[in-house]
Motif scaffolding. Structure first.
Motif, short mmCIF file in Angstrom:
data_model
loop_
_atom_site.label_atom_id
_atom_site.label_comp_id
_atom_site.label_asym_id
_atom_site.label_seq_id
_atom_site.Cartn_x
_atom_site.Cartn_y
_atom_site.Cartn_z
N ALA A 11 5.94 -18.18 6.75
CA ALA A 11 6.20 -16.86 7.35
C ALA A 11 5.11 -15.88 6.96
O ALA A 11 4.52 -15.97 5.88
N ALA A 12 4.85 -14.93 7.86
CA ALA A 12 3.98 -13.80 7.57
C ALA A 12 4.68 -12.53 8.06
O ALA A 12 5.34 -12.56 9.11
N ILE A 13 4.59 -11.47 7.28
CA ILE A 13 5.31 -10.23 7.60
C ILE A 13 4.42 -9.03 7.37
O ILE A 13 3.68 -8.98 6.38
N VAL A 14 4.50 -8.04 8.26
CA VAL A 14 4.00 -6.71 7.95
C VAL A 14 5.16 -5.74 8.17
O VAL A 14 5.97 -5.93 9.08
N GLY A 15 5.24 -4.73 7.32
CA GLY A 15 6.39 -3.82 7.44
C GLY A 15 6.20 -2.53 6.69
O GLY A 15 5.14 -2.26 6.11
N VAL A 16 7.26 -1.74 6.74
CA VAL A 16 7.26 -0.44 6.09
C VAL A 16 8.58 -0.29 5.32
O VAL A 16 9.62 -0.80 5.75
N ARG A 17 8.51 0.34 4.16
CA ARG A 17 9.70 0.55 3.34
C ARG A 17 9.77 2.01 2.91
O ARG A 17 8.80 2.55 2.39
N HIS A 18 10.92 2.61 3.13
CA HIS A 18 11.11 4.01 2.78
C HIS A 18 12.33 4.15 1.87
O HIS A 18 13.40 3.63 2.17
N THR A 19 12.16 4.84 0.77
CA THR A 19 13.24 5.04 -0.20
C THR A 19 13.65 6.51 -0.18
O THR A 19 12.78 7.38 -0.17
N PHE A 20 14.95 6.77 -0.15
CA PHE A 20 15.38 8.16 -0.15
C PHE A 20 16.52 8.34 -1.14
O PHE A 20 17.05 7.37 -1.66
N HIS A 38 0.85 -1.19 0.00
CA HIS A 38 0.00 0.00 0.00
C HIS A 38 0.89 1.24 0.00
O HIS A 38 1.67 1.45 0.93
N ALA A 39 0.77 2.06 -1.04
CA ALA A 39 1.63 3.24 -1.18
C ALA A 39 1.15 4.37 -0.28
O ALA A 39 -0.01 4.76 -0.34
N LEU A 40 2.05 4.87 0.57
CA LEU A 40 1.76 6.08 1.34
C LEU A 40 2.24 7.30 0.56
O LEU A 40 1.80 8.41 0.78
N SER A 41 3.18 7.07 -0.34
CA SER A 41 3.71 8.11 -1.23
C SER A 41 4.51 7.37 -2.28
O SER A 41 4.55 6.14 -2.30
N LYS A 42 5.16 8.13 -3.16
CA LYS A 42 6.01 7.49 -4.15
C LYS A 42 7.18 6.78 -3.50
O LYS A 42 7.74 5.84 -4.04
N ARG A 43 7.60 7.27 -2.33
CA ARG A 43 8.82 6.78 -1.72
C ARG A 43 8.59 5.90 -0.49
O ARG A 43 9.53 5.28 -0.01
N THR A 44 7.38 5.86 0.00
CA THR A 44 7.11 5.10 1.23
C THR A 44 5.89 4.21 1.06
O THR A 44 4.86 4.66 0.54
N ASN A 45 5.99 2.96 1.46
CA ASN A 45 4.83 2.07 1.42
C ASN A 45 4.83 1.14 2.62
O ASN A 45 5.87 0.91 3.26
N VAL A 46 3.66 0.64 2.95
CA VAL A 46 3.54 -0.42 3.94
C VAL A 46 3.12 -1.69 3.20
O VAL A 46 2.55 -1.63 2.11
N TYR A 47 3.42 -2.84 3.80
CA TYR A 47 3.14 -4.09 3.10
C TYR A 47 2.80 -5.20 4.09
O TYR A 47 3.15 -5.12 5.27
N ALA A 48 2.12 -6.20 3.58
CA ALA A 48 1.85 -7.43 4.34
C ALA A 48 2.04 -8.59 3.38
O ALA A 48 1.72 -8.48 2.19
N ALA A 49 2.58 -9.68 3.88
CA ALA A 49 2.84 -10.82 3.00
C ALA A 49 2.81 -12.11 3.79
O ALA A 49 3.14 -12.14 4.97
N VAL A 50 2.40 -13.18 3.11
CA VAL A 50 2.50 -14.53 3.67
C VAL A 50 3.12 -15.42 2.60
O VAL A 50 3.03 -15.14 1.40
N GLY A 51 3.76 -16.50 3.03
CA GLY A 51 4.34 -17.40 2.05
C GLY A 51 4.88 -18.64 2.73
O GLY A 51 4.94 -18.73 3.96
#
Lengths: 362, 362, 362
Positions: free
Chosen positions: B353-362, B310-323
């Motif tokens: 595994a299941a993960i929720v997280g945040v990713r920020h690009t600068f 889920h994009a919070l902006s062009k540079r920051t998103n949150v995510y959830a995943a299972v696998g």
């Protein structure tokens, strides 16, 4: 001006949690800089049975590095300055630490200091005065196979725990002085690594002259508590005549060692020249090193190098170089090709190398 | 343009002592960039007696990194470029070095090169052509539990001491070629690590295709002086149809090993899809890997993953995943969740595994 | 706003090969910052037969550091933030990693998080709430010989694998909470290092108050699989009256240990004051620590420090400080002089130190 108290660290600490504040960004003067140098080298150690080895090598003409530096004008001619610099191995993605500060990734330079009418005063890890005398009389400036880095046998090029004072330039004369407090009681020999060093540079028109003397307390052979003074000194100069530049130098050293096959005394002389040809420069240098080798006696090694550098811009150039060392039966001087060494293991072997590469400064 | 001579290193060296000069700052083009990715993961190796483990993990959707890069316009369409990139472990403050260049903090990438009408030429440590073929056909782009990073069994993703040439793009076609000179004579096997790799990409409208082949000289089993060619190759593609994107790929590898329980041959196929939903994207991928395991025989492992970003902006998103991975009794494929792996020790165990997280690009 | 998909990592990856793009530079908000602090220290451990030792020491008033931080405005009051910070040893060019995250060069801080009306949430390695309570009631702010860093015996100052939540400030009250997931199953004791910590700060005009409590699962003595809760808690405050500032605090700790000569319980009280004098500040602090030492009994150590800091600008100051510890026969508290410690080996010995130095913030 508001007072800056011990408590102002709290402000700094709190700023960690603040977002990059406008004020901090306004006054920050830090500069990220570097030199990235890489090339392809073919070499041969000259040892019996050796053959050509092809390599991608980082740091040939200049050591590959990444650094941070900055300055602040304190008013009244006074400035605060800082600099830390890391050696980078582009061929592997590694960092390069130096033998006299093992594992230290900022081991190329790490200082903070003040500059003013009195000159400049730095504390930390810095180059010694002797380093500058050799650098400025080395036509290859510590790079490519022609450099006198190894042939000069200079030992104290940097020092930890040091206080470094440079005089202002008066009448073309500049003095450099260093006192390093050594290993700081972390070893049994309290004064191990203690260094005293001084130099004087003279510049007048196209003429440059420099001389330096250094003393460092190294562990006495066989002891872990006693030290002996490693002594080294040298001088040299450079003269520019139109598109030609000549340089010459001497460095003598008395290493502290009693190990068989180790060098116990050295005397090195060198002579170099370079010629500007359009946007290119051709450089050549030869160095002769007399070495006293424990258990073998006195020998002689001759290092030579020839290079061509072609500027693509002020910040980027390509280069080609060849060089080698001729060792007699008493010596095993390695060929220094920049950040790497070829040979040095077998007495009487003659290492050779040729390199082409690119260097970018930012 | 003034010539840039071997001696110009002296100018650079002298600049260390200068304060951040206006000139240098004007022309400097270095960019500090990075991706900071962290999240909370719960996983289970699936081994007998294992239970859920809760973790804070760095580098899930993208490897956490800090880099420096820059460019200089040399005129005539020619550019100089450089890049070094460090893997950072946000969970501990550590750095991440990669198994093929142990301890190298800039091991993600370390290159300098030239770019022009001829294409681009880099020297140093860089990604292999095979890396790019897998990356561009992996719907999860080497991140989150759905990635084919581990399932593809690709071995040579980067190479030290390399020369990397990319052609210009002509008619939608781009070629990538790499020759790595290996361990540079630092090991008894002179050609250990020598790599030859090539790939071709084709792009036309919404269609992308890629294929690559790689050979690397790895130490022959039981020998420290002889090498054997590790062979791997693959292909794949991607097709975009409105808000849907499909991708598929194949990678086959012949590792050089004779160790019991090690993989001696692998063939992997994968199929992925993603759907844009507003500012979010749902992605799914399944990969099947046939593995020949020494002393056990042929087995099959199936890796699957599902994610929402889920994009919070062009540079920051949150995510959830299972696998997870379904291993049969012959296999023990680990689940790659980004910069970490779950399981891989016990044959037949099925990591999840299941993960929720945040990713920020600068 | 365009969606940011798992696939957008490809764009990021591709950008590695692009030259520093104008777009990226426009939106990038990374800030390079640091504190460079170095000085000359003379100290004496006070142990029988000890003598004065002269040192060049990095990180006296503040730990020497280099960091990268940034922020992105996500709209609606939401921000993304990141920060990594490295400890640097200017005296050797080395890096400083901390005992609770060995070898981690970014071990001072490594986080990414979100900030909004809800407060702020960081993931990674960060300071504990207890750290902030001690820091803000320590008149010397973890620097120079007067600091209560060592006298307070605070153990959990940072935590790996953590989730850190700070409330917004309401009515002068701010809460800090941390949960660290411990060693993440990399050790036999699954919950080793798991930490729960909380604090509350209160600020009203010139008055500041803070209290914190912490629990961390440390390995039980003699076990590699079982853990015991290390408990610590404290409180303190600061009051500013014109040019005078007073502070006081308490910290109590129950370390988990059964080792002879180790501390099994501590209670520390401190009282400090500082006075602004023009652009300078004089500070003094005394701390008394009651220690229960295994195999010896209860003892008492008194730490004292006096400093003067003189501002050359907002970002640069020079300082002088003296301090010491008076240990009784049951204790061997070391004197913390910033990034270094003096003494701590011999019971009953009284370490002393004096430092002059310079600190530059950029």
């Amino acid at each position: 001006m508001k007072p800056c108290t011990p408590c102002s660290i709290a402000v700094a600490a709190a700023a960690l949690f603040a977002t990059a504040s406008a004020t901090a960004q306004d006054t920050s003067s830090v500069q990220v800089y570097g030199i990235f140098d890489i090339g392809v080298e073919v070499n041969d150690t000259g040892a019996p049975g050796s053959s050509n080895l092809w390599l991608v090598n980082s740091g040939n003409m200049s050591a590959t590095r990444l650094g941070f530096r900055g300055t602040e004008d304190l008013g009244g001619g006074l400035k605060a300055l800082f600099n830390i610099e890391m050696g980078v191995a582009l061929d592997t993605g590694g960092t390069i630490s130096l033998p006299d500060s093992p594992g230290a990734i900022w081991g190329r330079r790490a200082v903070v200091g003040l500059q003013g009418a009195f000159g400049s005063l730095y504390l930390g890890r810095d180059y010694t005065p002797g380093f500058w005398t050799v650098l400025q009389t080395d036509r290859f400036r510590y790079g490519l196979p022609g450099t006198v880095s190894t042939p000069s046998q200079i030992s104290a090029t940097r020092a930890n725990n040091g206080i470094f004072y440079n005089t202002p330039t008066m009448g073309g004369l500049t003095g450099r002085f260093a006192v390093a407090l050594g290993s700081e009681g972390t070893t049994a020999a309290k004064d191990q690594g203690r260094l005293y060093s001084g130099s004087v540079d003279f510049r007048s028109g196209n003429l440059f002259l420099s001389a330096a003397v250094q003393r460092r307390r190294d562990l006495s052979p066989g002891s872990t508590t006693e030290t002996t003074a490693m002594k080294e000194a040298g001088f040299g100069g450079e003269y520019k005549a139109g598109s030609l530049t000549f340089s010459a130098g001497y460095w003598g050293a008395d290493p502290v060692t009693a190990t068989t096959d180790a060098v116990t005394k050295s005397d090195a002389y060198w002579l170099g020249a370079s010629l500007e040809v359009g946007v290119g420069v051709v450089s050549a240098q030869v160095a002769q090193t007399k070495l006293e080798v424990i258990g073998r006696g006195e020998g002689k090694a001759t290092n030579f190098g020839l290079s061509y550098s072609h500027a693509l811009s002020k910040r980027t150039n390509v280069y080609a170089a060849v060089g080698g060392v001729s060792n007699d039966e008493m010596t095993r001087l390695a060929l220094n090709t920049g950040s790497q060494r070829v040979g040095g293991a077998v007495f009487g072997a003659d290492p050779r190398a040729a390199i082409v590469g690119v260097r970018h400064t930012f």
